[in-house]
Design a protein around this motif. Structure first.
Motif, PDB file in Angstrom:
ATOM      1  N   ALA A  10     -19.911  66.028 -18.801  1.00  0.00           N
ATOM      2  CA  ALA A  10     -18.892  64.982 -18.802  1.00  0.00           C
ATOM      3  C   ALA A  10     -19.249  63.941 -19.859  1.00  0.00           C
ATOM      4  CB  ALA A  10     -18.807  64.332 -17.436  1.00  0.00           C
ATOM      5  N   LYS A  11     -18.212  63.358 -20.431  1.00  0.00           N
ATOM      6  CA  LYS A  11     -18.464  62.273 -21.367  1.00  0.00           C
ATOM      7  C   LYS A  11     -19.023  61.097 -20.581  1.00  0.00           C
ATOM      8  CE  LYS A  11     -14.902  63.277 -24.757  1.00  0.00           C
ATOM      9  NZ  LYS A  11     -13.737  62.757 -25.459  1.00  0.00           N
ATOM     10  N   PRO A  12     -20.006  60.413 -21.152  1.00  0.00           N
ATOM     11  CA  PRO A  12     -20.552  59.271 -20.422  1.00  0.00           C
ATOM     12  C   PRO A  12     -19.490  58.180 -20.270  1.00  0.00           C
ATOM     13  CG  PRO A  12     -21.465  59.385 -22.653  1.00  0.00           C
ATOM     14  CD  PRO A  12     -20.627  60.613 -22.442  1.00  0.00           C
ATOM     15  N   GLU A  13     -19.539  57.519 -19.135  1.00  0.00           N
ATOM     16  CA  GLU A  13     -18.615  56.404 -18.893  1.00  0.00           C
ATOM     17  C   GLU A  13     -18.945  55.282 -19.870  1.00  0.00           C
ATOM     18  OE1 GLU A  13     -16.053  55.981 -16.617  1.00  0.00           O
ATOM     19  OE2 GLU A  13     -16.281  58.127 -16.293  1.00  0.00           O
ATOM     20  N   PRO A  14     -17.909  54.615 -20.388  1.00  0.00           N
ATOM     21  CA  PRO A  14     -18.189  53.491 -21.285  1.00  0.00           C
ATOM     22  C   PRO A  14     -18.940  52.390 -20.537  1.00  0.00           C
ATOM     23  CG  PRO A  14     -15.809  53.793 -20.977  1.00  0.00           C
ATOM     24  CD  PRO A  14     -16.504  54.846 -20.190  1.00  0.00           C
ATOM     25  N   GLN A  15     -19.815  51.728 -21.257  1.00  0.00           N
ATOM     26  CA  GLN A  15     -20.562  50.616 -20.674  1.00  0.00           C
ATOM     27  C   GLN A  15     -19.873  49.312 -21.035  1.00  0.00           C
ATOM     28  OE1 GLN A  15     -24.494  51.695 -22.392  1.00  0.00           O
ATOM     29  NE2 GLN A  15     -25.166  51.388 -20.279  1.00  0.00           N
ATOM     30  N   PHE A  16     -19.929  48.370 -20.116  1.00  0.00           N
ATOM     31  CA  PHE A  16     -19.345  47.054 -20.322  1.00  0.00           C
ATOM     32  C   PHE A  16     -20.389  45.998 -20.029  1.00  0.00           C
ATOM     33  CE2 PHE A  16     -15.825  49.855 -19.618  1.00  0.00           C
ATOM     34  CZ  PHE A  16     -14.811  49.369 -20.431  1.00  0.00           C
ATOM     35  N   VAL A  17     -20.302  44.885 -20.776  1.00  0.00           N
ATOM     36  CA  VAL A  17     -21.176  43.739 -20.540  1.00  0.00           C
ATOM     37  C   VAL A  17     -20.319  42.479 -20.477  1.00  0.00           C
ATOM     38  CG1 VAL A  17     -23.213  44.763 -21.630  1.00  0.00           C
ATOM     39  CG2 VAL A  17     -21.635  43.423 -23.017  1.00  0.00           C
ATOM     40  N   PRO A  18     -20.737  41.488 -19.678  1.00  0.00           N
ATOM     41  CA  PRO A  18     -19.965  40.242 -19.619  1.00  0.00           C
ATOM     42  C   PRO A  18     -20.253  39.365 -20.841  1.00  0.00           C
ATOM     43  CG  PRO A  18     -21.869  40.096 -18.179  1.00  0.00           C
ATOM     44  CD  PRO A  18     -21.862  41.490 -18.754  1.00  0.00           C
ATOM     45  N   ILE A  19     -19.179  38.896 -21.454  1.00  0.00           N
ATOM     46  CA  ILE A  19     -19.266  37.975 -22.599  1.00  0.00           C
ATOM     47  C   ILE A  19     -18.316  36.828 -22.308  1.00  0.00           C
ATOM     48  CG2 ILE A  19     -18.644  37.665 -25.038  1.00  0.00           C
ATOM     49  CD1 ILE A  19     -19.558  40.485 -25.565  1.00  0.00           C
ATOM     50  N   THR A  20     -18.720  35.617 -22.658  1.00  0.00           N
ATOM     51  CA  THR A  20     -17.863  34.457 -22.454  1.00  0.00           C
ATOM     52  C   THR A  20     -17.394  33.932 -23.796  1.00  0.00           C
ATOM     53  OG1 THR A  20     -19.019  33.858 -20.423  1.00  0.00           O
ATOM     54  CG2 THR A  20     -17.732  32.126 -21.497  1.00  0.00           C
ATOM     55  N   PHE A  21     -16.071  33.867 -23.956  1.00  0.00           N
ATOM     56  CA  PHE A  21     -15.470  33.227 -25.120  1.00  0.00           C
ATOM     57  C   PHE A  21     -15.147  31.783 -24.740  1.00  0.00           C
ATOM     58  CE2 PHE A  21     -14.520  37.688 -26.002  1.00  0.00           C
ATOM     59  CZ  PHE A  21     -14.751  37.775 -27.369  1.00  0.00           C
ATOM     60  N   VAL A  22     -15.450  30.849 -25.635  1.00  0.00           N
ATOM     61  CA  VAL A  22     -15.132  29.443 -25.413  1.00  0.00           C
ATOM     62  C   VAL A  22     -14.036  29.087 -26.400  1.00  0.00           C
ATOM     63  CG1 VAL A  22     -16.014  27.090 -25.354  1.00  0.00           C
ATOM     64  CG2 VAL A  22     -17.531  29.018 -24.757  1.00  0.00           C
ATOM     65  N   ASP A  23     -12.844  28.745 -25.869  1.00  0.00           N
ATOM     66  CA  ASP A  23     -11.713  28.489 -26.761  1.00  0.00           C
ATOM     67  C   ASP A  23     -11.753  27.077 -27.327  1.00  0.00           C
ATOM     68  OD1 ASP A  23     -10.550  26.735 -24.896  1.00  0.00           O
ATOM     69  OD2 ASP A  23      -9.000  28.155 -24.282  1.00  0.00           O
ATOM     70  N   THR A  24     -10.758  26.744 -28.115  1.00  0.00           N
ATOM     71  CA  THR A  24     -10.740  25.463 -28.832  1.00  0.00           C
ATOM     72  C   THR A  24     -10.632  24.263 -27.902  1.00  0.00           C
ATOM     73  OG1 THR A  24      -8.357  25.629 -29.153  1.00  0.00           O
ATOM     74  CG2 THR A  24      -9.758  26.494 -30.904  1.00  0.00           C
ATOM     75  N   THR A  25     -10.198  24.477 -26.648  1.00  0.00           N
ATOM     76  CA  THR A  25     -10.110  23.365 -25.684  1.00  0.00           C
ATOM     77  C   THR A  25     -11.383  23.239 -24.865  1.00  0.00           C
ATOM     78  OG1 THR A  25      -9.188  24.700 -23.876  1.00  0.00           O
ATOM     79  CG2 THR A  25      -7.620  23.749 -25.475  1.00  0.00           C
ATOM     80  N   GLY A  26     -12.322  24.176 -25.057  1.00  0.00           N
ATOM     81  CA  GLY A  26     -13.554  24.174 -24.286  1.00  0.00           C
ATOM     82  C   GLY A  26     -13.482  25.066 -23.058  1.00  0.00           C
ATOM     83  N   GLU A  27     -12.312  25.671 -22.812  1.00  0.00           N
ATOM     84  CA  GLU A  27     -12.187  26.577 -21.672  1.00  0.00           C
ATOM     85  C   GLU A  27     -13.047  27.808 -21.913  1.00  0.00           C
ATOM     86  OE1 GLU A  27      -8.958  29.262 -19.177  1.00  0.00           O
ATOM     87  OE2 GLU A  27      -8.239  28.013 -20.827  1.00  0.00           O
ATOM     88  N   GLU A  28     -13.766  28.219 -20.874  1.00  0.00           N
ATOM     89  CA  GLU A  28     -14.616  29.398 -20.955  1.00  0.00           C
ATOM     90  C   GLU A  28     -13.915  30.559 -20.270  1.00  0.00           C
ATOM     91  OE1 GLU A  28     -18.613  28.687 -19.674  1.00  0.00           O
ATOM     92  OE2 GLU A  28     -18.858  27.001 -21.049  1.00  0.00           O
ATOM     93  N   ILE A  29     -13.789  31.668 -20.995  1.00  0.00           N
ATOM     94  CA  ILE A  29     -13.131  32.858 -20.473  1.00  0.00           C
ATOM     95  C   ILE A  29     -14.133  34.004 -20.510  1.00  0.00           C
ATOM     96  CG2 ILE A  29     -11.191  34.459 -20.732  1.00  0.00           C
ATOM     97  CD1 ILE A  29     -10.798  31.430 -22.697  1.00  0.00           C
TER      98      ILE A  29
END
Length: 120
Positions: A10-29
């Motif tokens: 089977a093809k290996p499942e894709p791996q995911f990691v948490p990343i936080t983007f901080v937008d121009t208003t300072g909101e963290e997503i």
């Protein structure tokens, strides 16, 4: 005669990691970023406002991102074209890179990336 066996690997499942983007208003997503994907694609897949006008061809500066110095120091060297495009970026810093040139790695888990104001 028995049928030829098909590979059951089977093809290996894709791996995911948490990343936080901080937008121009300072909101963290915080998003789940697939390892191996360019940050421009990760941002766009998660409705982060990052234009990427050239489609990820390193021919503009609209996917400009700013990294923390400790993360920036681990990134691959810039190619000359990226350096040229960054000269056109708003809010350029010593730790600026283009999202179309940076691929998500496993060790990106937990990093914060600032999306600067694009001037529009």
């Amino acid at each position: 005669m028995a049928p030829a066996c098909m590979s059951s690997e089977a093809k290996p499942e894709p791996q995911f990691v948490p990343i936080t983007f901080v937008d121009t208003t300072g909101e963290e997503i915080e998003v789940q970023a697939q390892v191996g994907k360019h940050l421009l694609d990760v941002a766009q897949d998660n409705d982060i406002e990052l234009e990427g006008a050239c489609g990820g061809e390193c021919a503009c500066a609209t996917c400009h991102l700013v990294f923390d110095p400790d993360v920036y120091d681990t990134l691959p060297d810039k190619i000359d074209e990226e350096d040229d495009m960054l000269d056109l970026a708003f809010e350029l810093t010593d730790t600026s890179r283009l999202g179309c040139q940076i691929t998500v790695r496993e060790d990106f888990a937990g990093i914060r990336i600032r999306v600067p104001d694009d001037g529009y």
